[in-house]
Motif scaffolding. Structure first.
Motif, PDB file in Angstrom:
ATOM      1  N   VAL A  67       0.846  -1.196   0.000  1.00 53.55           N
ATOM      2  CA  VAL A  67       0.000   0.000   0.000  1.00 53.55           C
ATOM      3  C   VAL A  67       0.880   1.243   0.000  1.00 53.55           C
ATOM      4  O   VAL A  67       0.649   2.197  -0.754  1.00 53.55           O
ATOM      5  CB  VAL A  67      -0.948   0.014   1.211  1.00 53.55           C
ATOM      6  N   ALA A  68       1.906   1.235   0.839  1.00 51.87           N
ATOM      7  CA  ALA A  68       2.812   2.388   0.902  1.00 51.87           C
ATOM      8  C   ALA A  68       3.458   2.629  -0.453  1.00 51.87           C
ATOM      9  O   ALA A  68       3.590   3.765  -0.907  1.00 51.87           O
ATOM     10  CB  ALA A  68       3.873   2.164   1.978  1.00 51.87           C
ATOM     11  N   ILE A  70       1.348   4.559  -2.647  1.00 49.36           N
ATOM     12  CA  ILE A  70       1.152   5.960  -2.259  1.00 49.36           C
ATOM     13  C   ILE A  70       2.386   6.794  -2.589  1.00 49.36           C
ATOM     14  O   ILE A  70       2.298   7.977  -2.924  1.00 49.36           O
ATOM     15  CB  ILE A  70       0.871   6.072  -0.739  1.00 49.36           C
ATOM     16  N   LYS A  71       3.537   6.141  -2.508  1.00 48.82           N
ATOM     17  CA  LYS A  71       4.804   6.862  -2.651  1.00 48.82           C
ATOM     18  C   LYS A  71       4.910   7.587  -3.978  1.00 48.82           C
ATOM     19  O   LYS A  71       4.490   7.072  -5.011  1.00 48.82           O
ATOM     20  CB  LYS A  71       5.932   5.834  -2.531  1.00 48.82           C
ATOM     21  N   ASP A  72       5.494   8.764  -3.945  1.00 42.69           N
ATOM     22  CA  ASP A  72       5.785   9.537  -5.155  1.00 42.69           C
ATOM     23  C   ASP A  72       4.550   9.961  -5.911  1.00 42.69           C
ATOM     24  O   ASP A  72       4.635  10.280  -7.095  1.00 42.69           O
ATOM     25  CB  ASP A  72       6.698   8.752  -6.119  1.00 42.69           C
ATOM     26  N   LYS A  73       3.412   9.975  -5.260  1.00 44.42           N
ATOM     27  CA  LYS A  73       2.208  10.425  -5.952  1.00 44.42           C
ATOM     28  C   LYS A  73       1.684  11.689  -5.287  1.00 44.42           C
ATOM     29  O   LYS A  73       1.887  11.922  -4.107  1.00 44.42           O
ATOM     30  CB  LYS A  73       1.141   9.327  -5.906  1.00 44.42           C
ATOM     31  N   SER A  74       0.978  12.451  -6.056  1.00 45.14           N
ATOM     32  CA  SER A  74       0.375  13.645  -5.494  1.00 45.14           C
ATOM     33  C   SER A  74      -0.859  13.234  -4.707  1.00 45.14           C
ATOM     34  O   SER A  74      -1.372  12.121  -4.842  1.00 45.14           O
ATOM     35  CB  SER A  74      -0.036  14.601  -6.605  1.00 45.14           C
ATOM     36  N   VAL A  75      -1.334  14.182  -3.913  1.00 43.18           N
ATOM     37  CA  VAL A  75      -2.517  13.916  -3.095  1.00 43.18           C
ATOM     38  C   VAL A  75      -3.699  13.504  -3.970  1.00 43.18           C
ATOM     39  O   VAL A  75      -4.426  12.562  -3.656  1.00 43.18           O
ATOM     40  CB  VAL A  75      -2.844  15.161  -2.246  1.00 43.18           C
ATOM     41  N   VAL A  86      -3.328   9.954  -5.198  1.00 47.18           N
ATOM     42  CA  VAL A  86      -3.586   8.946  -4.156  1.00 47.18           C
ATOM     43  C   VAL A  86      -5.088   8.819  -3.915  1.00 47.18           C
ATOM     44  O   VAL A  86      -5.611   7.713  -3.764  1.00 47.18           O
ATOM     45  CB  VAL A  86      -2.861   9.326  -2.843  1.00 47.18           C
ATOM     46  N   PHE A 116      -7.165   5.222  -4.430  1.00 49.70           N
ATOM     47  CA  PHE A 116      -7.830   4.540  -3.320  1.00 49.70           C
ATOM     48  C   PHE A 116      -9.270   4.965  -3.139  1.00 49.70           C
ATOM     49  O   PHE A 116      -9.927   4.553  -2.188  1.00 49.70           O
ATOM     50  CB  PHE A 116      -7.044   4.778  -2.027  1.00 49.70           C
TER      51      PHE A 116
END
Lengths: 196, 523
Positions: free
Chosen positions: A156-157, A160-165, A168, A172
């Protein structure tokens, strides 16, 4: 492996020779009523199950009302793989100087080939759709299987990593329930994190 | 006939292969959408899936537990673009766990995802590597993060922030880290000068469990009060990498760390005599340092003492003195040098010809490594006496040292004349020969060993780059008596430290020493 009080009377147990691994099979019952068997050794990778075995509650099968069959079979597969690997000890004592304290499945004694196998197994286990992944997380959490929980959470992490809000949220399906002012305040609080 | 199976490995000294892509195992059933869909479940009595050998159905004679709900025989494959926000529904503890796996900027940004997420980063213990802060070096961003997060700090790696320009910020940072209960700290100086003095504030971090320092001058501990308020009551692991310090500074650290288990020293630049008095220490690993003496005075829990790639000035060598170390299992490397004292056990200096007695034996050691120049007769002659001090060695590493001037070769007769060495005869199961060049002296020793060691099962020969060829060695070894009873592996292309000691070698790691690596942030 210490004999539990249940061992002596249970008709389903195999002979447990003192000090050696038991070949006893444990029955695990999923939330939808399916039964699965696993070796005691694999089952004990779950701290929850380990305690139940030690408390003698395991003889008639362990019901796991939180874990559906599909997930339970994957969990058991994980435990089998990792229990077998952790068991591959040579005569040398496990390394006391282990830098990775958090790494439960630290297989000091595995060869490089075996470790690669394990890594690719782990990778494919969590390369699933989100629904399944989160079910695995919940099951691993409930069953207290640290290695599996870490593995799934890391997946999951990684997503999420290296993505903009915004990205993300999209991945999800997170609904943005901030008011405009709230969101501005949050971004301002941690401005250092937002300058891309 | 001979069961001698030659195995040739080309050791890849490059980076390890990247993670296999998902789906590497072709044997697994793959649903249409790549998920782990089950195949049809037509009948209630399914056959055990052979791909999951131990996840069997229970035997037929046991009554099936009641199903809670009916399921259609054919389960539809999962839809990957299902629109439910599952992640936000996870309990707080799991969300915190996930966020703490992220680099700090990504972690902090999760606060903006939704109200549910707003407080997660701050309520999770902080994991921070300044390499993730941009621009780098990022002194001001670092100050902001350290201020923004309330703590506790689980893990902080500062590898680029400690520059000369930010030097005035260092003590305040350390104080902040102490106040926010930092557990794991890696502190690397980018000053590259001996003026980079570690502030005394480092001694105020009582919550530390792991501390690694690199390229610092240690603060003077002489002025510090010792005693009841110990500085590091939780410290289990200490790493000192190119740190300039006095012996008494190291003594101070050991005295201040009552639960210290692992000590790691690398690139120590100045001669030190190490004294180990520690009730807790279990592993000591020293790399690339020169030490005059390593004296294990009283270390009842010490299991591993590793001294690798040490360099010795001309005429020097590291003396190892073993006092009270009843659990010592692994000892590496003893550097044989007839002109110096190499090993002292229980107040007796061990030389060639030293009479063996229970007082001079370290019977707990099962893995021993010797560094010996076979070209120097007197050095090699020490081997039997040394081995007699370790009667229970099961794995023996021999590293063949280079020597410029050979003083004569030792032949087979010498080894046989030197008398029985009990551990060779009846204990050693594995011999690993490093930097093998194929010299006659090396071969004589190898022949003696293979022919005498009656429980020897495996020999691994690591060939020194550019010397002899594996085929040559093979053909010679094949002619030894008993060669058919052991497995012999020859490994080429591994002359560097990393290649030899890299974790995850092709052999079970019991054969190679596990090396602590200087920690990098674990994501």
């Amino acid at each position: 492996m210490a004999a539990t009080p249940a061992d002596a009377s249970s008709s389903s147990s195999e002979a447990v020779v003192g000090g050696e691994k038991s070949n006893k099979m444990i029955t695990l019952i999923s939330s939808d009523g399916e039964s699965f068997e696993a070796t005691e050794e694999a089952a004990k990778m779950s701290v929850t199950i380990k305690h139940m075995i030690e408390d003698g509650c395991a003889d008639d099968g362990i019901p796991l009302p939180n874990v559906p069959a599909k997930i339970l079979s994957m969990v058991i597969e994980y435990c089998n793989k990792h229990a077998a690997d952790a068991d591959d000890t040579n005569k040398h004592v496990a390394d006391p100087a282990d830098a990775d304290e958090d790494d439960d499945n630290n297989n000091n004694n595995a060869s490089a080939g075996e470790k690669e196998d394990l890594k690719s197994f782990d990778a494919s286990l969590v390369a699933v759709d989100q629904a399944t992944l989160f079910d695995i997380i919940l099951a691993a959490n409930f069953l207290s299987i640290k290695g599996l929980l870490d593995l799934a959470c890391q997946k999951v992490a990684d997503d999420i990593k290296d993505k903009s809000v915004e990205e993300v949220r999209e991945i999800f399906k997170i609904e943005n329930d901030f008011t405009k002012e709230e969101e501005e305040a949050v971004r301002k609080e941690n401005a250092w994190a937002f300058n891309e | 006939g001979s069961h001698f199976v030659p195995l040739l490995f080309r050791r890849p000294c490059s980076a390890p292969p990247s993670d296999a892509a998902a789906g590497a195992d072709p044997g697994r059933p793959r649903g249409r959408h790549g998920g782990r869909a089950h195949a049809a479940r037509a009948s209630p009595r399914r056959q055990a899936r052979d791909l999951r050998p131990l996840a069997l159905l229970h035997p037929p004679h046991r009554p099936r537990p009641a199903r809670l709900r009916r399921r259609s025989p054919l389960r539809p494959p999962p839809r990957p673009d299902d629109a439910v926000d599952r992640v936000s529904r996870l309990p707080d503890a799991l969300l915190r766990g996930i966020v703490s796996l992220l680099p700090v900027k990504d972690a902090a940004r999760t606060a903006a995802l939704s109200r549910r997420w707003r407080g997660v980063w701050r309520s999770a213990p902080l994991v921070l590597a300044d390499a993730d802060l941009s621009p780098s070096p990022a002194a001001s961003a670092l100050s902001r993060v350290l201020g923004a997060h309330p703590g506790p700090f689980r893990c902080v790696h500062l590898t680029s922030s400690c520059t000369e320009e930010s030097g005035h910020l260092l003590a305040p940072w350390l104080q902040l880290l102490a106040a926010k209960a930092v557990q794991e700290l890696v502190l690397v100086s980018s000053w590259f000068s001996l003026d980079a003095v570690l502030p005394a504030a480092v001694f105020g971090m009582a919550t530390l469990t792991r501390l690694h320092l690199r390229l610092w001058k240690f603060p003077d501990t002489a002025g510090l009060p010792p005693g009841p308020g110990v500085s590091f009551p939780n410290l289990r692991e200490l790493g000192l990498c190119s740190v300039l310090m006095e012996t008494r500074d190291l003594d101070f650290m050991l005295d201040s760390s009552p639960v210290l288990e692992t000590l790691f020293i690398e690139g120590n630049l100045f001669t030190l005599r190490l004294r180990f008095v520690s009730q807790s220490l279990r592993c000591v690993q020293i790399i690339g340092s020169f030490l005059e003496e390593i004296f294990v005075v009283n270390a009842p829990r010490l299991e591993r003492l590793i001294n690798l790639e040490g360099w010795t000035p001309h005429g020097g060598c590291t003396k190892v003195k073993i006092g009270h170390a009843p659990k010592l299992q692994l000892l590496a490397y003893l550097q044989l040098d007839a002109g110096n004292h190499v090993l002292e056990v229980g107040n007796t200096i061990i030389k060639a010809g030293t009479r063996v007695s229970p007082r001079t034996m370290v019977s707990s050691v099962t893995v021993l490594a010797l560094d010996v120049r076979f070209g120097v007769r007197n050095d090699a002659k020490m081997i039997p006496s040394l081995l007699r001090c370790f009667p229970n060695v099961e794995t023996l590493h021999i590293k063949s040292g280079k020597c410029d001037l050979s003083t004569g070769k030792l032949n087979l007769k010498f080894w046989h004349d030197s008398g029985t060495v009990e551990c060779v005869r009846s204990c050693v199961k594995r011999l690993i020969f490093h930097d093998f060049r194929g010299d006659r002296s090396e071969l004589a020793f190898l022949k003696y060993f293979v022919e005498t060691a009656s429980v020897l099962k495996q020999v691994v020969i690591l060939l020194s780059a550019g010397s002899t060829s594996a085929e040559e060695v093979h053909s010679k070894v094949a002619k030894f008596k008993r060669a058919g009873e052991i497995s012999v592996a020859l490994v080429t292309g591994c002359s560097d430290l990393q290649g030899r000691y890299k974790r995850g070698s092709e052999f079970p790691l019991g054969d190679f020493f596990f090396l602590l690596k200087f920690p990098s942030a674990n994501y």
